[in-house]
Design an enzyme around this catalytic site. Structure first.
Site, mmCIF file in Angstrom:
data_model
loop_
_atom_site.group_PDB
_atom_site.id
_atom_site.type_symbol
_atom_site.label_atom_id
_atom_site.label_comp_id
_atom_site.label_asym_id
_atom_site.label_seq_id
_atom_site.Cartn_x
_atom_site.Cartn_y
_atom_site.Cartn_z
ATOM 1 N N ASN A 23 0.805 -1.221 0.000
ATOM 2 C CA ASN A 23 0.000 0.000 0.000
ATOM 3 C C ASN A 23 0.840 1.275 0.000
ATOM 4 O O ASN A 23 0.313 2.367 -0.222
ATOM 5 C CB ASN A 23 -0.977 -0.011 1.176
ATOM 6 C CG ASN A 23 -2.069 -1.040 0.959
ATOM 7 O OD1 ASN A 23 -2.219 -1.565 -0.152
ATOM 8 N ND2 ASN A 23 -2.821 -1.359 2.001
ATOM 9 N N ARG A 121 -16.942 1.126 -1.714
ATOM 10 C CA ARG A 121 -15.760 1.964 -1.505
ATOM 11 C C ARG A 121 -15.829 3.168 -2.444
ATOM 12 O O ARG A 121 -15.201 3.203 -3.495
ATOM 13 C CB ARG A 121 -14.479 1.155 -1.736
ATOM 14 C CG ARG A 121 -14.315 0.052 -0.693
ATOM 15 C CD ARG A 121 -13.116 -0.803 -0.946
ATOM 16 N NE ARG A 121 -11.858 -0.155 -0.636
ATOM 17 C CZ ARG A 121 -10.673 -0.683 -0.888
ATOM 18 N NH1 ARG A 121 -10.577 -1.853 -1.460
ATOM 19 N NH2 ARG A 121 -9.568 -0.043 -0.578
ATOM 20 N N ASP A 308 -6.946 -3.875 7.992
ATOM 21 C CA ASP A 308 -6.278 -4.906 7.191
ATOM 22 C C ASP A 308 -5.717 -6.048 8.042
ATOM 23 O O ASP A 308 -5.192 -7.023 7.500
ATOM 24 C CB ASP A 308 -5.167 -4.285 6.333
ATOM 25 C CG ASP A 308 -5.732 -3.364 5.264
ATOM 26 O OD1 ASP A 308 -6.919 -3.471 4.952
ATOM 27 O OD2 ASP A 308 -4.963 -2.519 4.753
HETATM 28 N N1 EPU Z 1 -14.293 6.495 1.867
HETATM 29 C C1 EPU Z 1 -15.346 7.196 1.376
HETATM 30 N N2 EPU Z 1 -15.156 8.034 0.323
HETATM 31 C C2 EPU Z 1 -13.943 8.168 -0.273
HETATM 32 C C3 EPU Z 1 -12.858 7.429 0.212
HETATM 33 C C4 EPU Z 1 -13.067 6.600 1.298
HETATM 34 O O1 EPU Z 1 -16.467 7.069 1.869
HETATM 35 O O2 EPU Z 1 -13.826 8.932 -1.231
HETATM 36 C C5 EPU Z 1 -14.482 5.604 3.025
HETATM 37 C C6 EPU Z 1 -14.291 4.134 2.682
HETATM 38 O O3 EPU Z 1 -15.468 3.569 2.167
HETATM 39 C C7 EPU Z 1 -13.894 3.557 4.023
HETATM 40 C C8 EPU Z 1 -13.056 4.690 4.645
HETATM 41 O O4 EPU Z 1 -13.445 5.862 3.947
HETATM 42 O O5 EPU Z 1 -15.025 3.370 4.820
HETATM 43 C C9 EPU Z 1 -11.567 4.530 4.554
HETATM 44 O O6 EPU Z 1 -11.169 4.167 3.230
HETATM 45 P P1 EPU Z 1 -9.804 4.664 2.596
HETATM 46 O O7 EPU Z 1 -10.095 5.640 1.521
HETATM 47 O O8 EPU Z 1 -8.856 5.104 3.682
HETATM 48 O O9 EPU Z 1 -9.269 3.340 1.927
HETATM 49 P P2 EPU Z 1 -8.366 3.298 0.637
HETATM 50 O O10 EPU Z 1 -7.444 4.448 0.673
HETATM 51 O O11 EPU Z 1 -9.196 3.087 -0.553
HETATM 52 C C10 EPU Z 1 -6.390 1.940 1.704
HETATM 53 C C11 EPU Z 1 -5.762 0.587 1.523
HETATM 54 C C12 EPU Z 1 -6.710 -0.508 1.996
HETATM 55 C C13 EPU Z 1 -7.020 -0.234 3.471
HETATM 56 C C14 EPU Z 1 -7.612 1.163 3.634
HETATM 57 C C15 EPU Z 1 -7.868 1.553 5.075
HETATM 58 C C16 EPU Z 1 -4.355 0.951 -0.401
HETATM 59 C C17 EPU Z 1 -4.036 0.613 -1.797
HETATM 60 N N3 EPU Z 1 -5.442 0.385 0.110
HETATM 61 O O12 EPU Z 1 -7.563 1.939 0.893
HETATM 62 O O13 EPU Z 1 -5.995 -1.726 1.885
HETATM 63 O O14 EPU Z 1 -7.939 -1.198 3.945
HETATM 64 O O15 EPU Z 1 -6.705 2.148 3.080
HETATM 65 O O16 EPU Z 1 -6.691 1.542 5.801
HETATM 66 O O17 EPU Z 1 -3.618 1.685 0.249
HETATM 67 C C18 EPU Z 1 -5.712 -4.041 1.688
HETATM 68 O O18 EPU Z 1 -4.484 -3.853 1.573
HETATM 69 O O19 EPU Z 1 -6.176 -5.201 1.867
HETATM 70 C C19 EPU Z 1 -6.623 -2.907 1.631
HETATM 71 C C20 EPU Z 1 -7.913 -3.048 1.386
#
Ligand code: EPU
Length: 421
Positions: A23, A121, A308
Site C-alpha cells: 500500500n 468503496r 487490514d
Molecule cells: N471512503 C469514502 N469516500 C472516499 C474514500 C473513502 O467514503 O472517497 C471511506 C471508505 O469507504 C472507508 C473509509 O473511507 O469506509 C476509509 O477508506 P480509505 O479511503 O482510507 O481506503 P483506501 O485508501 O481506498 C487503503 C488501503 C486498503 C485499506 C484502507 C484503510 C491501499 C491501496 N489500500 O484503501 O488496503 O484497507 O486504506 O486503511 O492503500 C488491503 O491492503 O487489503 C486494503 C484493502
C-alpha cells in the site's frame, strides 16, 4: 486457479523477512508520473497489484521495468490521460493515478473502480479534494473525467465525511497539489505510514510538503518535479500477519525487516491476548506466553488497529478461550471470512459491525474459499492451527498482497503447499 493446502498443527519457529509495503508502493508508482524523468524505487514486492500498476503506467505511455525488487519508471513527455476499465477494475488502488495525471497533464480520464468484496468503496472524497484544487469533474460512461479549469490552484481542503480519513484520497490530493499554484492545506488527512512514505518520495522529487503523519498536511506548489530514488517501507500488514501466524500456532518467531512502531496498536492487542512480543529496532519476536486471553478490538484509522489485520486477529480469537469482540469501523461489511471460519468450526456471531467470537478448543481443516486478500490470510492462519488439512481456494487474492507467503511459512516450519486446480 491455484489452491493452497495447509496441514495444521505445526508450531512456527525461526526468522522471517517482511517485504516492501504494497500500500506504500502503489501510490509511489503513481507519483512517479509527476515527473518526465526516471525514478528508481527499491524494495518493491513482486505482487499482482504491483504488476497491475506496472501495466497501468505502461498503458499511460510511461516506461516501467520491474526487476529484482527494483522498479525503474520513466514517464517521459508523452503521457496519455486515460486509465482504462480493463486494468482499473482489477485493482481499486489504480484510482491513485488520478491526482498525478491531473497535475501533469491538466486532465485525466480514469475508469471508476467499481465493486469490491469488502463493501462499498466510494471515491467522493478524492473528487471533492481535486475539485477544490480548481478542477472540473464529470462522470460519464463509467469514467471519471477531470480537467483543470485553468491551472490547478492550491486550496484549504477539509478531506472528511461521515467516516474518518481516507488514505488514497489524501494521496491523490497531496500528489495533485505538488504542482498546483500556491499553497494547499489538507485537513483531516490520513496519518498512515504509507502516506508518510509517499510524502517522503514526493519531497525527494522536489515537492514542498510538511506535516505528513499528522491530520494537517501543507503543500506549497512547485513548477516541476524531477525523478528520484526511494526505498519503500516494510509492509506493516504482512509483518502483522506473521505476528498473528506465530501467535496462533503458539510459536517463537522473529519477524525481521519490519518497523515495530507502525504496529503499536497491534502489538498492544497481542499483549492483551497473552502473547509476548518483544520489539527491537527493525524486528519483533513473538512467543507463546501461557494461555491466550480474549480481547476487544475496534478497527480505526492509524495509529489505531488497522482494518487490514482484523481478519487475522479474528482467526486468533476463534481459538482463544472466552469471548472476544471485534468491531469493524472502516468497512462495516468486511466479514466475508466469518462464514468460512465457521466451516472450520469457529463460533462467530455478527451483530452489525461487530463480531462476537466464542473461542473453541479446536478448529478442523476444511475446504474454504478466499474472498479478499486479508480474509484469505485469515483462512491460512486458521489452517495453520486446525486439525487436519485446510484447502484455501481462489488463492489469487493472496498473490495480490503477500510475496512468497507459502515459502516464508514453510521456512518457519509450516506444512503448506500450492496446487493447481
Ligand atoms: N471512503 C469514502 N469516500 C472516499 C474514500 C473513502 O467514503 O472517497 C471511506 C471508505 O469507504 C472507508 C473509509 O473511507 O469506509 C476509509 O477508506 P480509505 O479511503 O482510507 O481506503 P483506501 O485508501 O481506498 C487503503 C488501503 C486498503 C485499506 C484502507 C484503510 C491501499 C491501496 N489500500 O484503501 O488496503 O484497507 O486504506 O486503511 O492503500 C488491503 O491492503 O487489503 C486494503 C484493502
Amino acid at each position: 486457479m491455484d489452491k493452497i493446502i495447509i496441514q495444521g498443527g505445526y508450531r512456527l519457529k525461526g526468522e522471517v523477512d517482511v517485504s516492501g509495503s504494497k500500500n506504500a508502493v502503489l501510490p509511489i508508482m503513481a507519483a512517479a508520473l509527476l515527473s518526465e524523468e526516471e525514478s528508481v524505487i527499491t524494495n518493491v514486492p513482486s505482487l499482482w497489484d504491483v504488476h497491475t500498476m506496472v501495466k497501468i503506467l505502461r498503458s499511460l505511455g510511461a516506461k516501467a521495468i520491474l526487476e529484482n525488487g527494483c522498479l525503474k519508471a520513466k514517464p517521459g513527455k508523452n503521457l496519455k490521460p486515460l486509465a482504462p476499465y480493463k486494468l482499473v477494475k482489477t485493482m481499486r488502488a489504480s484510482v491513485c493515478v488520478l491526482g498525478p495525471l491531473l497535475a501533469r497533464l491538466g486532465e485525466a480520464e480514469v475508469s471508476l473502480p467499481g465493486g469490491c468484496a469488502i463493501g462499498p468503496r466510494p471515491i467522493d472524497l478524492h473528487l471533492k479534494g481535486l475539485e477544490a484544487l480548481n478542477a472540473e469533474i464529470n462522470i460519464e460512461h463509467g469514467y471519471v473525467k477531470i480537467k483543470a479549469k485553468k491551472k490547478l490552484r492550491g486550496a484549504e481542503i477539509y478531506l472528511g465525511g461521515g467516516y474518518g480519513s481516507s488514505v488514497l484520497a489524501t494521496d491523490n490530493v497531496m500528489m495533485a497539489a505538488t504542482l498546483a499554484q500556491g499553497r494547499t492545506v489538507i485537513e483531516n488527512a490520513a496519518c498512515e505510514p504509507e502516506v508518510v512514505d509517499l510524502a517522503r518520495f514526493l519531497r525527494k522529487m522536489g515537492a514542498k510538503i510538511t506535516g505528513e503523519g499528522s491530520p494537517r498536511i501543507e503543500i506549497e506548489g512547485v513548477r516541476r518535479l524531477h525523478g528520484a530514488e526511494h526505498q519503500v517501507i516494510p509492509d506493516r500488514i504482512e509483518a502483522g500477519t506473521f505476528l498473528y501466524a506465530a501467535a496462533i500456532t503458539g510459536g517463537d518467531v522473529l519477524v525481521r525487516k519490519m518497523e515495530p512502531s507502525h504496529l503499536n496498536a497491534v502489538i498492544d492487542k497481542l499483549h492483551q491476548a497473552g502473547v509476548r512480543v518483544d520489539k527491537f529496532k527493525n524486528s519483533a519476536r513473538v512467543r507463546k506466553n501461557g494461555r491466550l486471553k480474549p480481547v476487544e478490538i475496534t478497527t480505526l484509522p492509524y495509529p489505531a488497529f488497522p482494518t487490514d489485520l482484523q481478519a487475522q486477529a479474528m482467526a486468533l480469537a476463534t481459538v482463544t478461550p472466552g469471548i472476544s469482540v471485534i468491531t469493524e469501523k472502516i468497512y462495516p461489511n468486511r466479514f466475508m471470512h466469518v462464514p468460512e471460519l465457521g466451516r472450520m468450526g469457529a463460533k462467530v456471531f455478527l451483530e452489525g459491525p461487530s463480531a462476537i467470537v466464542h473461542g473453541v478448543k479446536k478448529l478442523s481443516g476444511a475446504p474454504v474459499m478466499a474472498s479478499d486478500l486479508r480474509a484469505s490470510a485469515a483462512l491460512v492462519l486458521a489452517g495453520l492451527v486446525a486439525q487436519g488439512a485446510t484447502e484455501v481456494q481462489r488463492v489469487y487474492h493472496l498473490d495480490r498482497g503477500y510475496e512468497n507467503l507459502e515459502q516464508k511459512l514453510t521456512s518457519l516450519g509450516a506444512v503448506i503447499r500450492r496446487e493447481k486446480e
